[in-house]
Design a protein around this motif. Structure first.
Motif, PDB file in Angstrom:
ATOM      1  N   ARG A 157     -52.620 -25.188  -2.157  1.00  0.00           N
ATOM      2  CA  ARG A 157     -51.498 -25.418  -2.895  1.00  0.00           C
ATOM      3  C   ARG A 157     -50.730 -24.155  -3.527  1.00  0.00           C
ATOM      4  NH1 ARG A 157     -55.371 -29.271  -4.993  1.00  0.00           N
ATOM      5  NH2 ARG A 157     -55.203 -31.206  -3.873  1.00  0.00           N
ATOM      6  N   TRP A 158     -51.334 -23.600  -3.997  1.00  0.00           N
ATOM      7  CA  TRP A 158     -50.526 -22.251  -4.483  1.00  0.00           C
ATOM      8  C   TRP A 158     -49.665 -21.748  -3.394  1.00  0.00           C
ATOM      9  CZ3 TRP A 158     -49.130 -17.350  -3.879  1.00  0.00           C
ATOM     10  CH2 TRP A 158     -48.725 -16.493  -5.191  1.00  0.00           C
ATOM     11  N   ASP A 206     -46.607 -23.818  -2.467  1.00  0.00           N
ATOM     12  CA  ASP A 206     -45.538 -23.653  -3.319  1.00  0.00           C
ATOM     13  C   ASP A 206     -44.735 -22.540  -3.164  1.00  0.00           C
ATOM     14  OD1 ASP A 206     -46.508 -26.014  -4.513  1.00  0.00           O
ATOM     15  OD2 ASP A 206     -47.144 -25.020  -6.436  1.00  0.00           O
ATOM     16  N   GLU A 257     -40.796 -22.350  -1.960  1.00  0.00           N
ATOM     17  CA  GLU A 257     -39.970 -21.545  -2.939  1.00  0.00           C
ATOM     18  C   GLU A 257     -39.675 -20.144  -2.739  1.00  0.00           C
ATOM     19  OE1 GLU A 257     -41.939 -22.574  -6.477  1.00  0.00           O
ATOM     20  OE2 GLU A 257     -41.354 -24.785  -6.209  1.00  0.00           O
ATOM     21  N   TYR A 315     -42.611 -30.735   2.750  1.00  0.00           N
ATOM     22  CA  TYR A 315     -43.488 -30.174   1.769  1.00  0.00           C
ATOM     23  C   TYR A 315     -44.274 -31.471   1.175  1.00  0.00           C
ATOM     24  CZ  TYR A 315     -44.912 -28.668  -3.107  1.00  0.00           C
ATOM     25  OH  TYR A 315     -45.878 -27.997  -3.977  1.00  0.00           O
TER      26      TYR A 315
END
Ligand code: IPE
Ligand code: IPE
Ligand code: MG
Ligand code: MG
Length: 302
Positions: free
Chosen positions: A291-292, A295, A299, A273
Motif C-alpha cells: 500500500r505504501w 501511494d 503520487e 489505483y
C-alpha cells in the motif's frame, strides 16, 4: 525470516532493502565473468545509477505478505532491476526514444557508445536469468524457481515488455484509442511491475482467490505507474525527473495526457489505483508495504 512488525512503517525499511538489492547486483557484477571493458563498466553504470528501485521494493513488499526469506527475495529483486535497467538502456537508444538523459546522467549510449549500450543491455538481461538459475537460496526449490523464471521471462518477452515497446513505437504520430493505449502501457511497463509483485508468491501457498486478487492488484498498479509517468513528463522539470521532460511530446508519443487530456488522465490514474487497492483488502495489515508503494507510485514527483 524478515524482522519486521506490521506497525513499523515500510518507509523505515526502504533504505535497507535498497542497500540489499544494490549489494546483490554489485556482487554479481563483481564476479569473474571475463566481461571485457567497457562492457562491464557500461553494465555497472546502467544498473547501479541513482534509480528509485521501485521494482525491487515491490519484490520485498510482496515478500512481506508471507515472510519469504530475504536471500530468496534478493535474487528476485536483483533480477527484476537488471532487466529493468536493460529496458531503459534500449528504450533510450536513437532507434527508440533517442534520449540523452537518464537518472540525471547521460544515457548509456551517450556515456559510452551505441554498440556498447546495446551489448550492455543484452548482457544485463542475460545476467538476470543466470542469477535466478544459479541462486543458492532458490536452488533447493526447483519447481518454484522455474515458476519465478517463467514469470519474469513472460513479462519481458513478446507478450510483455518487448511487445509493448514495439506497439509504443508504432503508435508514434498515430491517433490511438484509449483501449489501445492501455494495452501499450500494460505491456511495456505494467507486465514487469506485475512480475515483481507475483514472483515472491511462487514461494507461498496461496489459494486461487487470493492469487487472483494479488494478480489484479499487480496488473492495476503497473498501469498506474505508467499513467503517472506520462503525467510527470508534462508536469515536472527535467532536473527533478532526471530525464528529459517533454521527450514524449517531441516524439509525438501516444500517452494518457495526449489521448485523454491531463485532467482525465489524472482521474483515470485515481480510478485504476482505487481498483488496485480494493484487490488488496483481504491481505489486511500484511500488505502495508504494498500500500505504501502504491501511494508512492500514484503520487510520485519523479
Ligand atoms: C522509468 O522507470 C521507465 C518506465 C517504465 C516508466 P522508473 O521511473 O522506475 O525509473 P528509475 O529506475 O527510477 O530510473
Ligand atoms: C519506458 O517507457 C518503458 C520501458 C523502458 C520498457 P517510456 O519510454 O515512456 O519511459 P521513459 O520516459 O523513457 O522513462
Ligand atoms: Mg519508450
Ligand atoms: Mg523512453
Amino acid at each position: 525470516m524478515i524482522a519486521w512488525a506490521p506497525s513499523e512503517a515500510f518507509a523505515e525499511r526502504i533504505e535497507h532493502y535498497r542497500e540489499r538489492v544494490d549489494a546483490r547486483i554489485a556482487l554479481e557484477l563483481g564476479r569473474e565473468r571475463q566481461a571485457p571493458e567497457p562492457l562491464r563498466a557500461a553494465m555497472e553504470y546502467s544498473v547501479l545509477g541513482p534509480g528509485k528501485r521501485v521494482r525491487p521494493l515491490l519484490v520485498y513488499a510482496a515478500g512481506e505478505l508471507w515472510d519469504i526469506s530475504l536471500p530468496c527475495l534478493d535474487a528476485m529483486a536483483a533480477a527484476v532491476e537488471l532487466v529493468h535497467a536493460y529496458s531503459l538502456v534500449h528504450d533510450d537508444l536513437p532507434a527508440m526514444d533517442d534520449d540523452d538523459l537518464r537518472r540525471g546522467r547521460p544515457t548509456t549510449h551517450r556515456a559510452f557508445d551505441e554498440a556498447t549500450a546495446i551489448l550492455a543491455g543484452d548482457a544485463l538481461q542475460a545476467l538476470a536469468f543466470e542469477l535466478l538459475c544459479e541462486d543458492p537460496a532458490l536452488a533447493g526449490m526447483p519447481e518454484c524457481q522455474v515458476r519465478i523464471i517463467s514469470l519474469l521471462a513472460r513479462a519481458v518477452g513478446p507478450a510483455g515488455m518487448v511487445g509493448g515497446q514495439l506497439l509504443d513505437l508504432q503508435a508514434e504520430n498515430e491517433i490511438v484509442t484509449e483501449a489501445a493505449l492501455e494495452q501499450i502501457h500494460r505491456r511495456k511497463t505494467g507486465e514487469l511491475i506485475r512480475a515483481a509483485i507475483l514472483m515472491p508468491s511462487a514461494l507461498a501457498n496461496l489459494d486461487a482467490a487470493r492469487r487472483r486478487e494479488l494478480d489484479t492488484f499487480a496488473s492495476e498498479i503497473g498501469l498506474v505507474f505508467q499513467i503517472r509517468d506520462d503525467l510527470l513528463e508534462i508536469e515536472q522539470d527535467t532536473t527533478t525527473l532526471g530525464k528529459n521532460a517533454g521527450s514524449d511530446q517531441a516524439n509525438n508519443k501516444a500517452t494518457y495526457p495526449s489521448v485523454l487530456g491531463v485532467e482525465a488522465a489524472r482521474e483515470r490514474a485515481d480510478q485504476v489505483y482505487a481498483a488496485a487497492m480494493r484487490a488488496l483488502d483481504s491481505f489486511a495489515e500484511r500488505a502495508s508495504g504494498l500500500r505504501w508503494l502504491s501511494d508512492f507510485i500514484l503520487e510520485r514527483s519523479y
